[in-house]
Write a protein that holds these residues in place. Structure first.
Motif, PDB file in Angstrom:
ATOM      1  N   HIS A  88     -35.045 -28.480 -58.826  1.00  0.00           N
ATOM      2  CA  HIS A  88     -34.012 -29.473 -58.429  1.00  0.00           C
ATOM      3  C   HIS A  88     -34.460 -30.797 -58.889  1.00  0.00           C
ATOM      4  CE1 HIS A  88     -32.055 -26.122 -57.526  1.00  0.00           C
ATOM      5  NE2 HIS A  88     -32.517 -25.966 -56.050  1.00  0.00           N
TER       6      HIS A  88
ATOM      7  N   PRO B 282     -35.162 -34.818 -58.679  1.00  0.00           N
ATOM      8  CA  PRO B 282     -34.604 -35.862 -57.755  1.00  0.00           C
ATOM      9  C   PRO B 282     -33.608 -36.660 -58.378  1.00  0.00           C
ATOM     10  CG  PRO B 282     -36.749 -36.634 -58.962  1.00  0.00           C
ATOM     11  CD  PRO B 282     -36.287 -35.133 -59.173  1.00  0.00           C
ATOM     12  N   LEU B 283     -32.491 -36.989 -57.530  1.00  0.00           N
ATOM     13  CA  LEU B 283     -31.256 -37.857 -57.694  1.00  0.00           C
ATOM     14  C   LEU B 283     -31.402 -39.227 -57.430  1.00  0.00           C
ATOM     15  CD1 LEU B 283     -29.058 -34.999 -56.793  1.00  0.00           C
ATOM     16  CD2 LEU B 283     -29.633 -35.466 -58.960  1.00  0.00           C
TER      17      LEU B 283
ATOM     18  N   ALA C  87     -27.572 -32.813 -49.781  1.00  0.00           N
ATOM     19  CA  ALA C  87     -28.690 -33.346 -48.804  1.00  0.00           C
ATOM     20  C   ALA C  87     -29.463 -34.590 -49.187  1.00  0.00           C
ATOM     21  CB  ALA C  87     -29.819 -32.102 -48.583  1.00  0.00           C
ATOM     22  N   THR C  88     -29.428 -34.638 -50.615  1.00  0.00           N
ATOM     23  CA  THR C  88     -29.982 -35.944 -50.979  1.00  0.00           C
ATOM     24  C   THR C  88     -29.087 -37.174 -51.646  1.00  0.00           C
ATOM     25  OG1 THR C  88     -30.157 -35.032 -53.154  1.00  0.00           O
ATOM     26  CG2 THR C  88     -32.131 -34.649 -51.837  1.00  0.00           C
ATOM     27  N   SER C  89     -27.751 -36.952 -51.312  1.00  0.00           N
ATOM     28  CA  SER C  89     -26.697 -37.843 -51.487  1.00  0.00           C
ATOM     29  C   SER C  89     -26.125 -38.624 -50.277  1.00  0.00           C
ATOM     30  CB  SER C  89     -25.648 -37.128 -52.278  1.00  0.00           C
ATOM     31  OG  SER C  89     -26.043 -36.706 -53.557  1.00  0.00           O
ATOM     32  N   PHE C  90     -25.802 -39.754 -50.476  1.00  0.00           N
ATOM     33  CA  PHE C  90     -25.267 -40.587 -49.328  1.00  0.00           C
ATOM     34  C   PHE C  90     -24.013 -39.706 -48.970  1.00  0.00           C
ATOM     35  CE2 PHE C  90     -27.633 -44.207 -51.045  1.00  0.00           C
ATOM     36  CZ  PHE C  90     -28.416 -44.164 -50.010  1.00  0.00           C
TER      37      PHE C  90
ATOM     38  N   ASN D  72     -31.028 -28.396 -43.129  1.00  0.00           N
ATOM     39  CA  ASN D  72     -30.143 -28.164 -41.738  1.00  0.00           C
ATOM     40  C   ASN D  72     -29.364 -27.012 -41.888  1.00  0.00           C
ATOM     41  OD1 ASN D  72     -27.944 -28.219 -39.814  1.00  0.00           O
ATOM     42  ND2 ASN D  72     -27.939 -30.565 -39.953  1.00  0.00           N
TER      43      ASN D  72
ATOM     44  N   MET E  61     -35.436 -34.801 -48.445  1.00  0.00           N
ATOM     45  CA  MET E  61     -34.289 -33.815 -47.904  1.00  0.00           C
ATOM     46  C   MET E  61     -34.647 -33.381 -46.876  1.00  0.00           C
ATOM     47  SD  MET E  61     -33.110 -30.829 -50.736  1.00  0.00           S
ATOM     48  CE  MET E  61     -32.895 -29.027 -49.836  1.00  0.00           C
ATOM     49  N   ILE E  62     -33.717 -33.051 -45.910  1.00  0.00           N
ATOM     50  CA  ILE E  62     -33.958 -32.238 -44.532  1.00  0.00           C
ATOM     51  C   ILE E  62     -33.126 -31.106 -44.628  1.00  0.00           C
ATOM     52  CG2 ILE E  62     -33.629 -32.485 -42.171  1.00  0.00           C
ATOM     53  CD1 ILE E  62     -34.512 -35.141 -42.147  1.00  0.00           C
TER      54      ILE E  62
END
Lengths: 159, 274
Positions: free
Chosen positions: B175, B177-178, B102-105, B4, B1-2
């Motif tokens: 949170h 990880p998904l 942030a961690t999903s397409f 932004n 996760m980046i």
């Protein structure tokens, strides 16, 4: 300073990855959009930044250093492969970040800039089928009882 | 996760606008039909299950319109509670929603966010049923009295300082990880919402119950509790212990903005030939 507008995920590994022994190898599965982007990226005048992240790394072995490589197949009959370094990271603060009742952040997230390897990624023959192969190797072999686990490996680009 | 900052700011502003709109509907009786539809009671009593409010709208059981009316009362309670949830809880969801986005397409972001919010809302509606039942019981026991609210305020004060509360708050910062692909990604987003609502209900139940029991000053108390809940989420996770918590980080932030950073004293000159 110009901040990036957005970050888009191009691919993610499928499952949690325990780090034991001499390390592990996984494949980052790309979305169709991710494959198209990587195939076209080198044609752009100013290619976007590309990052590889190890997310939700948790465990108790703070003194470990992880070396991360991208694995490329060699073109030709020999069918060999070579590993190019994406970066190294020490897991300082791992225990504290993994403590469910203390200052927890669901583990560490480690990010590596792999933009310089973009040209190599494009030329990789296995990219369309296998995704991007990633090798994670600790600086010293870990015992089988090691509790270091990587939640997932992902690849991002900044727009 | 980046992380932004621009995307985070965009999300934060959107969520705050949604919360603000819900507050406006709550505070402006003229907008009641937006939340209640045809079930809008003549006296607005959002998220209230007081016997007086129910008696106002519930006819005798023998009435032919009994079922319809009971349905509209239930709809009224459900709508009011949901509206209160949006107003009070939306600002608390900025971090987890950002984590999901942030961690999903990109093509899954809206879907995963919707599933997360559905899981979170569902969990809170179950929790809300218990809180509404407690409110109803308190209303039957001591109608129009400050006694139940006073007792709950005491419990909320003790709960606010307790190690158990810190455990729940710590969990709210965590949170999972998904998964990125397929049905697993949907399941993870939904489960994250359910888990988050569980920790959130555990952390906020006493504070949420307090405004519901007040005979007067309902909205002011709700607003105060909302500010407290937002501020306590700004605090970093800590080791569970008995301590006052809630406004530490927020006050330090305000102090920093008003006064600027504290200057450290100049280092003493090194003595020469001493």
């Amino acid at each position: 300073m110009d901040l990036p507008q957005n970050a888009e995920q191009l691919g993610v590994s499928a499952e949690q990855l325990p780090v034991v022994g001499a390390g592990l190898r996984t494949s980052v599965r790309l979305t169709p959009a991710g494959r198209r982007y990587l195939a076209a990226a080198a044609g752009h005048a100013a290619p976007a930044q590309l990052y590889l992240t190890l997310e939700n790394v948790h465990g108790t072995r703070d003194a470990t250093v992880l070396n991360v490589y991208l694995v490329f197949s060699e073109a030709g009959e020999a069918g060999g492969e070579r590993q190019l370094p994406a970066g190294s990271a020490a897991l300082y603060g791992l225990r504290r970040a993994s403590n469910p009742q203390g200052s927890n952040r669901a583990g560490l997230t480690l990010t590596f800039d792999i933009t310089p390897l973009l040209a190599e990624l494009r030329a990789s023959p296995g990219l369309q089928n296998d995704g991007i192969r990633v090798s994670i190797i600790p600086d010293r072999p870990l015992p089988a009882t090691s509790d270091i686990v990587i939640g997932r490996v992902s690849i991002f680009r900044m727009l | 996760m980046i992380y932004n900052p621009r995307e985070y700011a965009r999300l934060r502003n959107s969520v705050l606008v949604v919360s603000l709109l819900a507050w406006l509907v709550l505070l402006r009786p003229a907008a009641a039909p937006v939340a209640y539809g045809a079930a809008a009671p003549p006296v607005m009593s959002y998220c209230s299950a007081s016997p007086a409010a129910l008696a106002l709208t519930a006819p005798a059981a023998s009435s032919p319109a009994s079922w319809t009316t009971q349905l509209t009362v239930a709809q009224s309670l459900f709508g009011g509670w949901a509206l209160m949830l949006v107003a009070m809880m939306a600002p608390l969801l900025i971090q987890p929603i950002y984590h999901i986005r942030a961690t999903s397409f990109a093509r899954r972001r809206a879907r995963s966010t919707t599933l997360f919010v559905a899981g979170y809302g569902g969990g809170w509606l179950v929790g809300g049923a218990f809180l509404l039942a407690l409110e109803l019981a308190a209303g039957l026991w001591a109608p129009e009295s400050y006694l139940p609210a006073g007792l709950v305020a005491l419990v909320a004060l003790i709960w606010q300082a307790s190690p158990a509360k810190q455990r729940y708050l710590n969990r709210c910062h965590r949170h999972r990880p998904l998964a990125a692909f397929g049905a697993e990604a949907d399941r993870d987003a939904l489960m994250m919402g359910v888990e988050h609502s569980r920790w959130c209900v555990g952390s906020c139940w006493a504070a949420m119950l307090l405004p519901m029991l007040l005979p007067h000053g309902h909205f002011a108390a709700m607003l105060g509790i909302s500010v407290l809940m937002v501020c306590e989420r700004l605090d970093p996770p800590r080791t569970p212990a008995w301590r006052w918590r809630g406004f530490g980080t927020a006050l330090r932030y305000v102090s920093l903005r008003l006064r600027g950073p504290k200057r450290s004293p100049a280092p003493a000159a090194l003595g020469v030939g001493a």
